[in-house]
Scaffold this motif. Structure first.
Motif, PDB file in Angstrom:
ATOM      1  N   GLY A  30       0.790  -1.231   0.000  1.00  0.00           N
ATOM      2  CA  GLY A  30       0.000   0.000   0.000  1.00  0.00           C
ATOM      3  C   GLY A  30       0.816   1.272   0.000  1.00  0.00           C
ATOM      4  N   ASN A  31       2.091   1.188   0.287  1.00  0.00           N
ATOM      5  CA  ASN A  31       2.969   2.359   0.225  1.00  0.00           C
ATOM      6  C   ASN A  31       4.381   1.868  -0.080  1.00  0.00           C
ATOM      7  N   GLN A  32       4.624   1.624  -1.366  1.00  0.00           N
ATOM      8  CA  GLN A  32       5.851   0.988  -1.815  1.00  0.00           C
ATOM      9  C   GLN A  32       7.102   1.754  -1.379  1.00  0.00           C
ATOM     10  N   GLU A  33       8.006   1.046  -0.701  1.00  0.00           N
ATOM     11  CA  GLU A  33       9.264   1.650  -0.274  1.00  0.00           C
ATOM     12  C   GLU A  33      10.285   1.568  -1.411  1.00  0.00           C
ATOM     13  N   LYS A  34      11.409   2.234  -1.230  1.00  0.00           N
ATOM     14  CA  LYS A  34      12.462   2.193  -2.228  1.00  0.00           C
ATOM     15  C   LYS A  34      13.097   0.811  -2.243  1.00  0.00           C
ATOM     16  N   VAL A  35      13.362   0.303  -3.436  1.00  0.00           N
ATOM     17  CA  VAL A  35      13.997  -0.996  -3.611  1.00  0.00           C
ATOM     18  C   VAL A  35      15.227  -0.822  -4.488  1.00  0.00           C
ATOM     19  N   TYR A  36      16.352  -1.375  -4.020  1.00  0.00           N
ATOM     20  CA  TYR A  36      17.599  -1.302  -4.777  1.00  0.00           C
ATOM     21  C   TYR A  36      18.200  -2.691  -4.850  1.00  0.00           C
ATOM     22  N   ARG A  37      18.277  -3.240  -6.056  1.00  0.00           N
ATOM     23  CA  ARG A  37      18.799  -4.589  -6.245  1.00  0.00           C
ATOM     24  C   ARG A  37      19.909  -4.559  -7.301  1.00  0.00           C
ATOM     25  N   PRO A  38      21.150  -4.343  -6.906  1.00  0.00           N
ATOM     26  CA  PRO A  38      22.260  -4.281  -7.864  1.00  0.00           C
ATOM     27  C   PRO A  38      22.531  -5.600  -8.572  1.00  0.00           C
ATOM     28  N   ALA A  39      22.047  -6.709  -8.016  1.00  0.00           N
ATOM     29  CA  ALA A  39      22.213  -8.016  -8.660  1.00  0.00           C
ATOM     30  C   ALA A  39      20.886  -8.562  -9.184  1.00  0.00           C
ATOM     31  N   GLY A  40      19.840  -7.739  -9.143  1.00  0.00           N
ATOM     32  CA  GLY A  40      18.538  -8.189  -9.604  1.00  0.00           C
ATOM     33  C   GLY A  40      17.865  -9.116  -8.618  1.00  0.00           C
ATOM     34  N   TYR A  41      16.831  -9.818  -9.086  1.00  0.00           N
ATOM     35  CA  TYR A  41      16.091 -10.777  -8.266  1.00  0.00           C
ATOM     36  C   TYR A  41      16.207 -12.141  -8.942  1.00  0.00           C
ATOM     37  N   PRO A  42      16.327 -13.226  -8.197  1.00  0.00           N
ATOM     38  CA  PRO A  42      16.597 -14.537  -8.813  1.00  0.00           C
ATOM     39  C   PRO A  42      15.434 -15.148  -9.588  1.00  0.00           C
ATOM     40  N   TYR A  43      14.247 -14.549  -9.516  1.00  0.00           N
ATOM     41  CA  TYR A  43      13.082 -15.035 -10.249  1.00  0.00           C
ATOM     42  C   TYR A  43      12.575 -13.962 -11.203  1.00  0.00           C
ATOM     43  N   TYR A  44      11.693 -14.354 -12.141  1.00  0.00           N
ATOM     44  CA  TYR A  44      10.973 -13.357 -12.921  1.00  0.00           C
ATOM     45  C   TYR A  44      10.164 -12.507 -11.953  1.00  0.00           C
ATOM     46  N   HIS A  45      10.081 -11.212 -12.236  1.00  0.00           N
ATOM     47  CA  HIS A  45       9.477 -10.278 -11.290  1.00  0.00           C
ATOM     48  C   HIS A  45       8.538  -9.338 -12.038  1.00  0.00           C
ATOM     49  N   TRP A  46       7.255  -9.436 -11.708  1.00  0.00           N
ATOM     50  CA  TRP A  46       6.252  -8.526 -12.271  1.00  0.00           C
ATOM     51  C   TRP A  46       5.933  -7.457 -11.234  1.00  0.00           C
ATOM     52  N   LEU A  47       6.005  -6.185 -11.635  1.00  0.00           N
ATOM     53  CA  LEU A  47       5.673  -5.055 -10.759  1.00  0.00           C
ATOM     54  C   LEU A  47       4.616  -4.209 -11.448  1.00  0.00           C
ATOM     55  N   GLN A  48       3.531  -3.945 -10.739  1.00  0.00           N
ATOM     56  CA  GLN A  48       2.382  -3.262 -11.317  1.00  0.00           C
ATOM     57  C   GLN A  48       1.897  -2.162 -10.389  1.00  0.00           C
TER      58      GLN A  48
END
Length: 277
Positions: A30-48
């Protein structure tokens, strides 16, 4: 797992990992925080985005992710995102599976691209539906979640728009008058691309672009495929018809052209196909 009334998150259990497609996690923030992933995420990731807007950065490119929009990120792709309005509501899904990459690539969704859709599109509600379904904990086998994930990817392929391209659903709607015309006039061998373009009121080149986007082939190739399908119905539905009669009724100028086309597309002759039934 309910983190707070404004943040739901569920992780699927290891038993689902034997499936060709499974959800690893799904959540609403409900209130998305900042996300920083310099190596990405190990799975497919859908963000909407559900409400508000955020900024997403990847590969040196940044873009706004507002309402009626989302992005599918492949595994291990460095990225970061942060809200740019007071509040940014998001839904996210991470997923994998033994056939996941093949399914995503076959749908043309393998490369990261910002997707948009119409306000009344089912994409605005499907992810929430999946989240609520998993939250009910009735899907003990994980099979429903797997089916929902596949359904979601199909909906994204059908309704998503990237860049200035219309969605497949919009393209098919625009082609509806021509598709109806083809169904009524497939028997006429004189119909060509120019006449098809006149029916839709667009250029031949644009017409082929819409067909390739919707069906993966040109307009005339689709028309030939329709004639072959109609010939199959005649081959199996009326054994009194000769191959020549079926060829003419299906819109081919002669039997030899029909037989050659049928064999090239189906791998057997019309007579061999008829004998299968």
């Amino acid at each position: 797992m309910l983190i707070s009334p404004r943040h739901q998150r569920y992780f699927m259990t290891p038993r689902d990992q034997s499936l060709p497609l499974y959800i690893e996690s799904i959540g609403y923030n409900g209130n998305q925080e900042k996300v920083y992933r310099p190596a990405g995420y190990p799975y497919y990731h859908w963000l909407q985005t559900v409400k508000g807007a955020g900024e997403l950065k990847l590969a040196g490119v940044s873009a706004m992710l507002g309402e009626n929009a989302g992005i599918l990120l492949p595994p291990n792709l460095p990225h970061e995102y942060v809200r740019v309005q007071k509040e940014w509501e998001t839904i996210y899904i991470t997923f994998g599976g033994s056939q996941c990459a093949a399914i995503v690539d076959s749908l043309g969704l393998g490369e990261p691209a910002f997707q948009q859709w119409d306000m009344d599109s089912v994409l605005n509600h499907h992810a929430r539906h999946v989240l609520d379904s998993i939250g009910s904990d009735h899907d003990l086998s994980g099979l429903e979640a797997s089916a929902d994930m596949y359904r979601f990817l199909i909906l994204l392929k059908k309704h998503g728009m990237t860049g200035n391209r219309s969605s497949i659903s919009q393209a098919v709607a625009r082609l509806a008058p021509l598709l109806a015309f083809m169904e009524q006039h497939y028997h006429d061998p004189d119909i060509g691309l120019e006449q098809m373009a006149c029916i839709t009121g667009i250029s031949s080149r644009h017409l082929n672009t819409l067909f390739k986007q919707s069906f993966g082939m040109t307009a005339y190739s689709y028309f030939i495929l329709l004639r072959i399908r109609k010939s199959k119905e005649m081959l199996t539905g009326s054994r009194a018809l000769t191959i020549r009669e079926i060829a003419i009724r299906a819109g081919f100028r002669d039997a030899s052209h029909f037989v050659a086309t049928f064999r090239r597309m189906e791998g057997v002759t019309p007579e061999q196909f008829r004998n299968l039934y």
